[in-house]
Design an enzyme around this catalytic site. Structure first.
Site, mmCIF file in Angstrom:
data_model
loop_
_atom_site.group_PDB
_atom_site.id
_atom_site.type_symbol
_atom_site.label_atom_id
_atom_site.label_comp_id
_atom_site.label_asym_id
_atom_site.label_seq_id
_atom_site.Cartn_x
_atom_site.Cartn_y
_atom_site.Cartn_z
ATOM 1 C CB SER A 137 7.180 0.194 -4.365
ATOM 2 O OG SER A 137 7.208 -1.122 -4.868
ATOM 3 C CE1 TYR A 150 2.124 1.147 -6.512
ATOM 4 C CE2 TYR A 150 3.714 -0.582 -6.972
ATOM 5 C CZ TYR A 150 3.053 0.229 -6.072
ATOM 6 O OH TYR A 150 3.339 0.136 -4.728
HETATM 7 N N1 LIG Z 1 1.233 -3.753 -0.159
HETATM 8 C C1 LIG Z 1 2.339 -3.827 -0.888
HETATM 9 O O1 LIG Z 1 2.716 -4.907 -1.381
HETATM 10 C C2 LIG Z 1 3.178 -2.595 -1.104
HETATM 11 C C3 LIG Z 1 4.502 -2.763 -1.510
HETATM 12 C C4 LIG Z 1 5.299 -1.643 -1.734
HETATM 13 C C5 LIG Z 1 4.769 -0.382 -1.535
HETATM 14 N N2 LIG Z 1 3.481 -0.231 -1.135
HETATM 15 C C6 LIG Z 1 2.962 1.130 -0.980
HETATM 16 O O2 LIG Z 1 2.580 1.316 0.362
HETATM 17 C C7 LIG Z 1 1.499 2.239 0.439
HETATM 18 C C8 LIG Z 1 0.376 1.644 1.258
HETATM 19 O O3 LIG Z 1 -0.043 0.459 0.632
HETATM 20 P P1 LIG Z 1 -0.949 -0.635 1.350
HETATM 21 O O4 LIG Z 1 -0.420 -1.944 0.919
HETATM 22 O O5 LIG Z 1 -1.098 -0.360 2.790
HETATM 23 O O6 LIG Z 1 -2.337 -0.382 0.573
HETATM 24 P P2 LIG Z 1 -3.857 -0.547 1.083
HETATM 25 O O7 LIG Z 1 -3.979 -1.615 2.088
HETATM 26 O O8 LIG Z 1 -4.668 -0.644 -0.175
HETATM 27 O O9 LIG Z 1 -4.136 0.849 1.788
HETATM 28 C C9 LIG Z 1 -4.125 2.017 1.039
HETATM 29 C C10 LIG Z 1 -4.538 3.168 1.915
HETATM 30 O O10 LIG Z 1 -4.547 4.360 1.105
HETATM 31 C C11 LIG Z 1 -5.801 5.011 1.288
HETATM 32 N N3 LIG Z 1 -6.158 5.738 0.065
HETATM 33 C C12 LIG Z 1 -6.259 5.249 -1.187
HETATM 34 N N4 LIG Z 1 -6.637 6.235 -2.018
HETATM 35 C C13 LIG Z 1 -6.779 7.350 -1.259
HETATM 36 C C14 LIG Z 1 -7.159 8.691 -1.548
HETATM 37 N N5 LIG Z 1 -7.479 9.082 -2.794
HETATM 38 N N6 LIG Z 1 -7.204 9.582 -0.519
HETATM 39 C C15 LIG Z 1 -6.906 9.197 0.743
HETATM 40 N N7 LIG Z 1 -6.526 7.954 1.064
HETATM 41 C C16 LIG Z 1 -6.469 7.046 0.065
HETATM 42 C C17 LIG Z 1 -6.792 3.902 1.614
HETATM 43 O O11 LIG Z 1 -7.843 4.412 2.414
HETATM 44 P P3 LIG Z 1 -9.312 4.813 1.909
HETATM 45 O O12 LIG Z 1 -9.726 3.795 0.896
HETATM 46 O O13 LIG Z 1 -10.104 4.773 3.177
HETATM 47 O O14 LIG Z 1 -9.189 6.196 1.354
HETATM 48 C C18 LIG Z 1 -5.915 3.007 2.503
HETATM 49 O O15 LIG Z 1 -5.920 3.482 3.822
HETATM 50 C C19 LIG Z 1 1.126 2.559 -1.011
HETATM 51 O O16 LIG Z 1 1.734 3.774 -1.388
HETATM 52 C C20 LIG Z 1 1.715 1.411 -1.799
HETATM 53 O O17 LIG Z 1 2.042 1.774 -3.119
HETATM 54 C C21 LIG Z 1 2.669 -1.320 -0.910
#
Ligand SMILES: NC(=O)c1ccc[n+]([C@@H]2O[C@H](COP(=O)([O-])OP(=O)(O)OC[C@H]3O[C@@H](n4cnc5c(N)ncnc54)[C@H](OP(=O)(O)O)[C@@H]3O)[C@@H](O)[C@H]2O)c1
Length: 266
Positions: A137, A150
């Site tokens: 991130s 985080y």
């Molecule tokens: N969105 C942002 O603004 C942003 C910015 C920078 C970086 N990121 C990074 O990008 C990545 C994805 O983020 P996102 O925005 O797509 O988040 P999201 O929409 O909340 O999706 C998170 C995913 O991770 C899965 N997950 C969570 N805990 C888990 C576990 N214990 N075991 C297996 N799967 C798990 C969830 O699926 P289940 O609940 O079905 O398990 C879901 O598919 C993360 O690493 C986040 O830190 C996000």
């Protein structure tokens, strides 16, 4: 690097992970989709099989479990790409968030990502072919008060990825850190952070745009991929400021966001 074959994607049931799955299937990859909500993965897999004719496997699994890496390796012994995407954050004053929740964040974002990376890399090195994409991130670039744990986990992901990339690159394998800024997904409601739609377009990316960057990152020999050029410039400039100043500036920005949510820190 010409990498095809099977991509293993954690957190493929929503947000960026789902978009990466869709983009890689369209680009010709077979997939192993991993997350806890297996029914969502099944629906996505059925869609991708129909649309792209790929071999898409599904594994309903909590990747923070100690034996998750073994289960994933057994399900995809032929993997050529690992996308460590599953991750969570908790927004707010660190002392207002239960310590156990923050420890869980460290276990998922750091410990589990490390276990998975170190489980898949030996096969990639033995076959002299493979890429690990780790979702870090822009929070990795500096300390972020009120998103402290985080940001610290993402700094770990960035540092680990850059270091491992140097270790394995000569063996036909790469480790890449992908560093998005705000992306509107379920992440914000789970983190309790402001809606990413309020972020100016210059700094915001859609899940599909991040997925496109992930595909390019698999093919290009760069260890860090930053989807928004604005953040590349910001990262470059803040290197010239004292770290304490950067931390204070980040804290001021986060304080404003908290105040906007009616939860101003002291
Ligand atoms: N969105 C942002 O603004 C942003 C910015 C920078 C970086 N990121 C990074 O990008 C990545 C994805 O983020 P996102 O925005 O797509 O988040 P999201 O929409 O909340 O999706 C998170 C995913 O991770 C899965 N997950 C969570 N805990 C888990 C576990 N214990 N075991 C297996 N799967 C798990 C969830 O699926 P289940 O609940 O079905 O398990 C879901 O598919 C993360 O690493 C986040 O830190 C996000």
């Amino acid at each position: 690097m010409d990498v095809s074959g099977r991509a293993v994607i954690t957190g493929a049931s929503a947000g960026i992970g789902e978009a990466v799955a869709r983009r890689l299937a369209a680009a010709g990859f077979d997939l192993l989709l991993v997350a806890r909500r297996a029914e969502r993965l099944e629906a996505l897999a059925a869609d991708l099989r129909t649309k792209h004719g790929r071999d898409v496997k599904v594994l309903g699994l909590d990747v923070a479990r100690e034996d998750a890496a073994q289960e994933m390796l057994a399900a995809a012994p032929d993997a050529t790409v690992l996308v460590n995407n599953a991750g969570v954050g908790r927004f707010g004053p660190a002392l207002s968030i239960p310590a156990e929740e923050q420890a869980q964040e460290v276990r998922l974002n750091c410990e589990s990502l490390t276990r998975l990376t170190l489980a898949f890399l030996p096969g990639f090195v033995a076959r002299r072919r493979g890429v690990v994409l780790n979702l870090a991130s822009i929070a990795a670039f500096q300390p972020v008060p009120y998103f402290a744990v985080y940001a610290a986990t993402k700094a770990y992901v960035l540092s680990l990825s850059e270091a491992l990339d140097v270790e394995v690159r000569g063996q036909g394998v790469r480790v890449v850190a992908v560093c998005p800024g705000p992306v509107p997904t379920e992440f914000q409601s789970i983190a309790g952070s402001p809606d990413a739609h309020h972020t100016p377009r210059l700094a915001r990316r859609t899940p599909e745009e991040v997925a496109e960057v992930c595909l390019k990152a698999i093919r290009r020999p760069r260890p860090v991929a930053i989807p928004a050029p604005f953040h590349t410039i910001m990262w470059w400039f803040q290197r010239f400021l004292p770290r304490r100043t950067v931390a204070r500036m980040a804290g001021d920005a986060m304080k404003k966001r908290l105040a906007g949510q009616g939860a101003a820190p002291g």
